[in-house]
Write an enzyme that holds these catalytic residues in place. Structure first.
Site, PDB file in Angstrom:
ATOM      1  N   GLU A   1       1.048  -0.891  -0.197  1.00 24.95           N
ATOM      2  CA  GLU A   1       0.379  -0.035  -0.072  1.00 24.95           C
ATOM      3  C   GLU A   1       1.069   1.112  -0.137  1.00 24.95           C
ATOM      4  O   GLU A   1       0.646   2.481  -0.493  1.00 24.95           O
ATOM      5  CB  GLU A   1      -0.750   0.431   0.721  1.00 24.95           C
ATOM      6  CG  GLU A   1      -1.892  -1.000   1.093  1.00 24.95           C
ATOM      7  CD  GLU A   1      -2.838  -1.703   2.358  1.00 24.95           C
ATOM      8  OE1 GLU A   1      -3.730  -1.791   2.695  1.00 24.95           O
ATOM      9  OE2 GLU A   1      -2.654  -0.820   3.177  1.00 24.95           O
TER      10      GLU A   1
ATOM     11  N   ASP B   1     -12.922  -4.953  -0.138  1.00 26.55           N
ATOM     12  CA  ASP B   1     -13.806  -5.555  -0.150  1.00 26.55           C
ATOM     13  C   ASP B   1     -15.201  -5.207   0.408  1.00 26.55           C
ATOM     14  O   ASP B   1     -15.121  -3.951   1.230  1.00 26.55           O
ATOM     15  CB  ASP B   1     -12.929  -7.496   0.623  1.00 26.55           C
ATOM     16  CG  ASP B   1     -12.726  -6.604   1.959  1.00 26.55           C
ATOM     17  OD1 ASP B   1     -13.421  -6.528   2.939  1.00 26.55           O
ATOM     18  OD2 ASP B   1     -11.394  -5.624   2.241  1.00 26.55           O
TER      19      ASP B   1
END
Length: 249
Positions: free
Chosen positions: A11, A204
């Site tokens: 990330e 998600d």
């Protein structure tokens, strides 16, 4: 001085590359796994910390969860202050789960308005409130409107998946996003009297029916690219607003 705390290297890497941040060897004690990068963006000092890789359990995986996030952030704040560069703002950036019931979708960027925990269940008066650990953070309404992002509360737990009781507590927290570190980092920020702002990208959908781990892995790299785009915009906005009150952000 803005401290950007990102747990996972996947990330953080695109953001560090985008801003040209350089690795700072020796910033953290040598027996800790944390990694530091530093540089400037629009005349603002930027320190990026990641939580490094696990050596304690011998897995070599990213140090996810609240323990490493709180310790790494605490050390970064303390070391920065000792070095004469106290931190003015913590940007906790990373991926998260979103909720269909709150209008979340894959790729959405959220600016947090508060944090809470959903897995610290202590059914004793007083300790129950401590366990939830709800904190209000910066009012990001105006910033989100101008940048085109969403806002909401981040609920934190140490598991990627969830059980029915977790969902009950996430609803009670009025959560818009679910992650594994926001409440811990905000707790450290509060302890140091430093402002906290979470910048979260949805990988998600918690209540979407698809296995969380599959959806997370499928969208991780695209979310990292979204962070690369979103974080500089947030930094620029915060820099432009320097000298104004929190409520005006």
């Amino acid at each position: 001085h803005v401290l950007v705390a990102i747990v996972m290297e996947a990330e953080a890497a695109p953001f560090a590359e985008h801003l040209g941040l350089q690795k700072v060897d020796g910033f953290f004690p040598p027996h800790t796994p944390f990694v530091c990068f530093s540089g400037e963006h629009h005349a603002t000092k930027v320190t990026l910390v990641t939580m490094g890789k696990d050596t304690v359990y011998g897995t070599g995986m990213d140090n996810v969860g609240t323990s490493s996030a709180s310790l790494g952030t605490f050390l970064a704040l303390s070391i920065s202050e000792a070095n004469g560069h106290p931190v003015d703002l913590i940007l906790n950036a990373g991926t998260c789960g979103g909720f269909l019931r709150k209008g979340g979708a894959i790729g959405d960027v959220y600016l947090t308005t508060g944090v809470a925990n959903h897995d610290r269940r202590i059914p004793i008066p007083g300790f129950d409130v401590f366990g939830v650990g709800k904190l209000e953070t910066m009012d990001t309404t105006t910033m989100a409107e101008k940048l085109g992002y969403k806002t909401g509360i981040a609920t934190t737990g140490n598991s990627l998946d969830w059980v029915e009781k977790d969902d009950e507590l996430m609803k009670a927290n009025d959560a818009s996003v679910k992650d594994m570190e926001a409440a811990a980092i905000a707790w450290v920020a509060k302890m140091h009297d430093v402002e906290y702002l979470g910048v979260k990208v949805v990988t998600d959908i918690v209540d979407g029916g698809k296995p969380t781990h599959e959806e997370f892995l499928e969208n991780l790299h695209s979310a990292a690219r979204s962070l690369q785009d979103a974080l500089p915009k947030v930094l620029e906005y915060v820099t432009d607003m320097t000298g104004k009150k929190d409520q005006e952000l």
